[in-house]
Scaffold this motif. Structure first.
Motif, PDB file in Angstrom:
ATOM      1  N   UNK A  13       0.933  -1.449  -0.014  1.00 16.15           N
ATOM      2  CA  UNK A  13       0.082  -0.147   0.414  1.00 16.15           C
ATOM      3  C   UNK A  13       0.739   1.076  -0.208  1.00 16.15           C
ATOM      4  N   UNK A  14       0.292   2.193   0.133  1.00 16.93           N
ATOM      5  CA  UNK A  14       0.831   3.763   0.331  1.00 16.93           C
ATOM      6  C   UNK A  14       1.870   3.560   1.168  1.00 16.93           C
ATOM      7  N   UNK A  15       2.219   2.653   2.418  1.00 14.04           N
ATOM      8  CA  UNK A  15       3.382   2.814   3.356  1.00 14.04           C
ATOM      9  C   UNK A  15       4.867   2.232   2.537  1.00 14.04           C
ATOM     10  N   UNK A  16       4.696   1.603   2.187  1.00 12.07           N
ATOM     11  CA  UNK A  16       5.932   0.367   1.735  1.00 12.07           C
ATOM     12  C   UNK A  16       5.843   0.183   0.644  1.00 12.07           C
ATOM     13  N   UNK A  17       5.136   1.267  -0.818  1.00 11.73           N
ATOM     14  CA  UNK A  17       5.092   0.698  -1.907  1.00 11.73           C
ATOM     15  C   UNK A  17       6.172   1.472  -2.494  1.00 11.73           C
ATOM     16  N   UNK A  43      -3.609  -7.657   1.825  1.00 13.69           N
ATOM     17  CA  UNK A  43      -3.998  -6.238   1.501  1.00 13.69           C
ATOM     18  C   UNK A  43      -3.114  -6.000   0.642  1.00 13.69           C
ATOM     19  N   UNK A  44      -3.846  -5.192  -0.667  1.00 16.43           N
ATOM     20  CA  UNK A  44      -3.495  -4.246  -1.839  1.00 16.43           C
ATOM     21  C   UNK A  44      -4.263  -3.567  -2.122  1.00 16.43           C
ATOM     22  N   UNK A  45      -3.502  -2.258  -2.275  1.00 13.24           N
ATOM     23  CA  UNK A  45      -4.185  -0.983  -2.192  1.00 13.24           C
ATOM     24  C   UNK A  45      -4.230  -0.370  -4.032  1.00 13.24           C
ATOM     25  N   UNK A  46      -4.774   0.554  -4.759  1.00 17.30           N
ATOM     26  CA  UNK A  46      -4.964   0.692  -5.876  1.00 17.30           C
ATOM     27  C   UNK A  46      -3.211   1.186  -6.326  1.00 17.30           C
ATOM     28  N   UNK A  47      -2.919   1.951  -5.245  1.00 18.17           N
ATOM     29  CA  UNK A  47      -0.972   1.721  -5.360  1.00 18.17           C
ATOM     30  C   UNK A  47       0.109   0.938  -5.195  1.00 18.17           C
ATOM     31  N   UNK A  48      -0.416  -0.598  -4.954  1.00 16.26           N
ATOM     32  CA  UNK A  48       0.376  -1.549  -5.166  1.00 16.26           C
ATOM     33  C   UNK A  48      -0.206  -1.900  -6.346  1.00 16.26           C
ATOM     34  N   UNK A  71      -1.618 -15.605  -4.459  1.00 20.77           N
ATOM     35  CA  UNK A  71      -2.483 -14.629  -3.868  1.00 20.77           C
ATOM     36  C   UNK A  71      -3.582 -15.351  -3.533  1.00 20.77           C
ATOM     37  N   UNK A  72      -3.520 -14.719  -2.076  1.00 24.57           N
ATOM     38  CA  UNK A  72      -4.910 -15.299  -0.769  1.00 24.57           C
ATOM     39  C   UNK A  72      -6.379 -14.625  -1.849  1.00 24.57           C
ATOM     40  N   UNK A  73      -7.046 -15.124  -1.394  1.00 22.54           N
ATOM     41  CA  UNK A  73      -8.850 -14.572  -1.485  1.00 22.54           C
ATOM     42  C   UNK A  73      -8.672 -12.802  -1.729  1.00 22.54           C
ATOM     43  N   UNK A  74      -8.151 -12.669  -0.693  1.00 13.19           N
ATOM     44  CA  UNK A  74      -8.832 -11.155  -0.563  1.00 13.19           C
ATOM     45  C   UNK A  74      -8.092 -10.469  -1.765  1.00 13.19           C
ATOM     46  N   UNK A  75      -6.664 -10.721  -1.563  1.00 11.19           N
ATOM     47  CA  UNK A  75      -5.787  -9.969  -2.698  1.00 11.19           C
ATOM     48  C   UNK A  75      -6.283 -10.445  -4.470  1.00 11.19           C
ATOM     49  N   UNK A  76      -6.826 -11.487  -4.737  1.00 14.82           N
ATOM     50  CA  UNK A  76      -7.682 -11.624  -5.448  1.00 14.82           C
ATOM     51  C   UNK A  76      -9.023 -11.595  -6.146  1.00 14.82           C
ATOM     52  N   UNK A  77      -9.793 -11.324  -5.088  1.00 12.47           N
ATOM     53  CA  UNK A  77     -10.937 -10.569  -5.139  1.00 12.47           C
ATOM     54  C   UNK A  77     -10.850  -9.044  -6.054  1.00 12.47           C
ATOM     55  N   UNK A  78      -9.668  -8.089  -5.158  1.00 16.23           N
ATOM     56  CA  UNK A  78      -9.972  -6.991  -5.867  1.00 16.23           C
ATOM     57  C   UNK A  78      -9.053  -6.795  -6.709  1.00 16.23           C
ATOM     58  N   UNK A  79      -7.699  -8.151  -7.321  1.00 14.08           N
ATOM     59  CA  UNK A  79      -7.575  -8.116  -8.171  1.00 14.08           C
ATOM     60  C   UNK A  79      -8.336  -8.654 -10.048  1.00 14.08           C
ATOM     61  N   UNK A  81     -11.332  -7.121 -10.038  1.00 12.95           N
ATOM     62  CA  UNK A  81     -12.320  -6.187 -10.029  1.00 12.95           C
ATOM     63  C   UNK A  81     -11.871  -5.436 -10.464  1.00 12.95           C
ATOM     64  N   UNK A  82     -10.527  -5.461 -10.419  1.00 17.71           N
ATOM     65  CA  UNK A  82      -9.837  -4.193 -10.988  1.00 17.71           C
ATOM     66  C   UNK A  82     -10.068  -4.165 -12.490  1.00 17.71           C
ATOM     67  N   UNK A  83      -9.421  -5.901 -12.771  1.00 13.91           N
ATOM     68  CA  UNK A  83      -9.670  -6.671 -14.133  1.00 13.91           C
ATOM     69  C   UNK A  83      -7.356  -6.949 -14.499  1.00 13.91           C
ATOM     70  N   UNK A  84      -7.455  -6.232 -12.900  1.00 16.65           N
ATOM     71  CA  UNK A  84      -5.348  -7.039 -13.142  1.00 16.65           C
ATOM     72  C   UNK A  84      -5.279  -7.925 -12.895  1.00 16.65           C
ATOM     73  N   UNK A  85      -5.979  -8.548 -12.870  1.00 22.90           N
ATOM     74  CA  UNK A  85      -5.394 -10.606 -12.759  1.00 22.90           C
ATOM     75  C   UNK A  85      -5.619 -11.262 -14.311  1.00 22.90           C
TER      76      UNK A  85
END
Length: 101
Positions: A13-17, A43-48, A71-79, A81-85
């Motif tokens: 995220x924005x703290x460690x990107x 957890x992965x943010x848009x910055x990540x 990639x775990x389920x939470x991060x997979x869901x984000x990817x 939804x955003x199409x990054x997968x």
């Protein structure tokens, strides 16, 4: 083909990107393909996401590859939804990744 594994911590995220991006780019600068181990990342943010996409583009510009593993389920869901997968070669386990490449 040279391969180096880079492990991401619990979040990207924005703290460690900046550090994560620098570390992945250092792998690519050596001329190694990068395997990004995300098994503990929950957890992965848009910055990540931008860090991963930028790193993939840098890898491609050097004729290298960037792979994502664990990639775990939470991060997979984000990817999903955003199409990054669809931009990445994603593997469930390190063994699966290494045998495929």
């Amino acid at each position: 083909m040279s391969i180096e594994v880079y492990k991401i911590g619990e979040s990207l995220d924005s703290f460690n990107y900046g550090q994560v991006q620098d570390d992945i780019l250092a792998v690519l600068k050596k001329g190694s393909n990068a395997v990004v181990d995300m098994t503990v990342c929950n957890y992965i943010s848009s910055t990540g996401l931008r860090v991963l996409l930028y790193s993939k583009k840098v890898a491609a510009s050097k004729g290298l590859k960037l792979y994502l593993v664990g990639i775990n389920d939470e991060v997979k869901d984000i990817m999903d939804v955003t199409g990054f997968n669809s931009f990445f070669d994603i593997f469930n386990t390190m063994e699966e990744c290494l045998s495929a490449i």
